[in-house]
Write an enzyme that holds these catalytic residues in place. Structure first.
Site, mmCIF file in Angstrom:
data_model
loop_
_atom_site.group_PDB
_atom_site.id
_atom_site.type_symbol
_atom_site.label_atom_id
_atom_site.label_comp_id
_atom_site.label_asym_id
_atom_site.label_seq_id
_atom_site.Cartn_x
_atom_site.Cartn_y
_atom_site.Cartn_z
ATOM 1 N N GLY A 159 4.267 2.030 -5.782
ATOM 2 C CA GLY A 159 5.634 2.526 -5.618
ATOM 3 C C GLY A 159 6.469 1.421 -4.990
ATOM 4 N N ARG A 160 7.505 1.836 -4.261
ATOM 5 C CA ARG A 160 8.416 0.841 -3.687
ATOM 6 C C ARG A 160 7.689 -0.101 -2.731
ATOM 7 N NH1 ARG A 160 10.640 5.773 -3.047
ATOM 8 N NH2 ARG A 160 12.539 6.271 -4.192
ATOM 9 N N ILE A 161 6.892 0.485 -1.826
ATOM 10 C CA ILE A 161 6.237 -0.362 -0.815
ATOM 11 C C ILE A 161 5.150 -1.224 -1.468
ATOM 12 C CG2 ILE A 161 4.892 -0.341 1.341
ATOM 13 C CD1 ILE A 161 6.457 2.266 2.076
ATOM 14 N N ARG A 181 -1.310 6.132 -10.568
ATOM 15 C CA ARG A 181 -1.496 7.202 -11.556
ATOM 16 C C ARG A 181 -0.964 6.763 -12.914
ATOM 17 N NH1 ARG A 181 1.851 11.867 -9.440
ATOM 18 N NH2 ARG A 181 2.876 9.999 -8.729
ATOM 19 N N THR A 241 -1.225 1.341 5.646
ATOM 20 C CA THR A 241 0.058 1.582 6.332
ATOM 21 C C THR A 241 0.726 2.823 5.735
ATOM 22 O OG1 THR A 241 1.091 0.027 4.783
ATOM 23 C CG2 THR A 241 0.555 -0.823 6.967
ATOM 24 N N ARG A 243 -0.865 6.703 4.881
ATOM 25 C CA ARG A 243 -1.250 7.894 5.639
ATOM 26 C C ARG A 243 -2.760 7.867 5.848
ATOM 27 N NH1 ARG A 243 3.252 8.253 6.848
ATOM 28 N NH2 ARG A 243 4.714 9.986 6.621
ATOM 29 N N GLU A 272 -3.804 11.617 13.636
ATOM 30 C CA GLU A 272 -2.807 11.018 14.527
ATOM 31 C C GLU A 272 -2.205 12.001 15.517
ATOM 32 O OE1 GLU A 272 -0.919 8.152 11.555
ATOM 33 O OE2 GLU A 272 0.733 8.713 12.870
ATOM 34 N N HIS A 290 1.123 3.537 14.279
ATOM 35 C CA HIS A 290 2.106 3.982 13.260
ATOM 36 C C HIS A 290 3.473 3.334 13.498
ATOM 37 C CE1 HIS A 290 3.220 7.475 10.369
ATOM 38 N NE2 HIS A 290 4.018 6.434 10.171
ATOM 39 N N GLY A 292 4.698 0.855 11.227
ATOM 40 C CA GLY A 292 5.008 0.094 10.017
ATOM 41 C C GLY A 292 6.492 -0.014 9.726
HETATM 42 C C1 8YV Z 1 8.191 6.858 9.789
HETATM 43 C C2 8YV Z 1 6.643 7.008 7.739
HETATM 44 O O1 8YV Z 1 8.146 6.178 10.984
HETATM 45 O O2 8YV Z 1 8.679 7.422 6.617
HETATM 46 C C3 8YV Z 1 7.474 7.596 6.666
HETATM 47 O O3 8YV Z 1 6.888 8.270 5.793
HETATM 48 O O4 8YV Z 1 5.490 7.093 7.696
HETATM 49 C C4 8YV Z 1 7.130 6.275 8.930
HETATM 50 O O5 8YV Z 1 7.270 4.942 8.623
HETATM 51 C C5 8YV Z 1 8.024 8.325 10.069
HETATM 52 O O6 8YV Z 1 7.643 9.048 8.965
HETATM 53 C C6 8YV Z 1 9.274 8.952 10.584
HETATM 54 O O7 8YV Z 1 9.218 10.347 10.455
#
Ligand code: 8YV
Length: 328
Positions: A159-161, A181, A241, A243, A272, A290, A292
């Site tokens: 995806g984007r990341i 996928r 980075t 879940r 977490e 967490h 990132g």
């Molecule tokens: C955020 C993240 O810090 O955006 C996401 O999905 O995992 C994180 O980088 C966090 O979710 C903020 O709610």
């Protein structure tokens, strides 16, 4: 007659500029102390709010949503991942859900690259050694890590990341492989120099570095199961980075301890903020809390997206980052 402003309940402290604007635009109830809200507080919030602004630390499940009042029409999540919100229940209760994509892509990709480098080049270990005061000086065979130039990176989730990581990785001399996928468009593959693997199992067995960049959904829960982790080569490293739930953390910890894989860089954890205590003892694991997407610029951009999503919604339009539309 002036229209009553919608009651927006924000569960955590946001950047000041965002909170100020939130108060100007809406009847905003902020969380100045930033203490995470417990179940009772969340229930109270969904009962009262017109709009709820949660974050990843709030579990907005069916039990919470069962208490949603008739006014709650929008959950404007501060964050991209929405796995902490029960989307089906929200939809069936007529609640629309929005998120904040795009604005944290580059920061998260940077942190992924940082973890790849930290694990390969033992940056955490080196830092700890200096601080311990035990460093006895340089030596030719001292603190040897592994070169990343010329190695193979397998991206799980293009995806984007995933794409932003691929762009960076090429600059570091990594060849890019991915499993998704759906295969991405050939123009994107060409731009990224990325090779698609239809079989995740085969990709895992082939690469030196694996990066998890897919969302957590029922389909990706423990996608990197004990069986799949065993397909990795002993010199491989894993970086996550995305879940924690995508990886079987217990199996990963065991494999790291037994040196069945070389290392891991984890910014997210299965339970977490709890972290498997055995991970804390391992030198071949680099562990981050967490963070990132944790840049000031990114947090402000995320907040602005939340504001825009709420404002467009309450003005009667489709919010730009709608994940699901509430059905009524
Ligand atoms: C955020 C993240 O810090 O955006 C996401 O999905 O995992 C994180 O980088 C966090 O979710 C903020 O709610």
């Amino acid at each position: 007659m002036t229209k009553k402003k919608p009651l927006v309940i924000v569960t955590r402290k946001l950047p000041e500029a965002i909170e100020t604007r939130m108060m100007e635009l809406f009847d905003a109830r902020l969380n100045i102390d930033d203490a995470p809200m417990d179940k009772a507080a969340l229930i109270e919030a969904v009962k009262q709010a017109d709009v709820l602004v949660p974050t990843v630390t709030d579990r907005i499940d069916a039990a919470i949503l069962a208490h949603a009042g008739p006014n709650l029409r929008l959950i404007a999540n501060f964050g991209t991942g929405v796995d902490h919100v029960d989307l089906q229940t929200a939809r069936s209760r007529g609640i629309t859900v929005t998120n904040t994509p795009d604005v944290l892509t580059e920061d998260t990709a940077d942190m992924t690259m940082a973890l790849i480098l930290s694990v390969s080049r033992r940056i955490g270990e080196g830092e700890r050694l200096i601080r311990s005061g035990d460093w006895a000086g340089w030596g030719p065979t001292f603190m040897l890590g592994h070169r990343i130039w010329g190695k193979r990176l397998g991206i799980l989730g293009m995806g984007r990341i995933g794409r932003a990581l691929a762009r960076r990785a090429r600059g570091f001399g990594l060849s890019v492989h991915y499993h998704n996928r759906r295969r991405v468009h050939e123009d994107i593959e060409e731009e990224l120099g990325a090779t698609w693997w239809e079989s995740l199992d085969q990709m895992l067995a082939h690469v030196d570095v694996v990066s998890v960049n897919c969302p957590h959904t029922p389909a990706t829960y423990h996608l990197l199961s004990a069986r799949r982790l065993k397909l990795l080569q002993p010199h491989a490293i894993l970086v996550n980075t995305a879940r924690g739930e995508v990886v079987d953390e217990t199996a990963l910890t065991r494999m790291l301890a037994n040196r069945e894989i070389a290392g891991a860089g984890l910014d997210v954890f299965e339970h977490e903020p709890a972290v498997n205590p055995k991970l804390l003892e391992l030198d071949n694991a680099v562990l981050l809390p967490h963070m990132g997407s944790a840049t000031i610029e990114g947090r402000v951009d995320m907040g602005e997206k939340v504001l825009i999503n709420i404002k467009t919604f309450v003005d009667g339009h489709t919010p730009p980052d709608r994940v699901i539309e509430g059905l009524l």
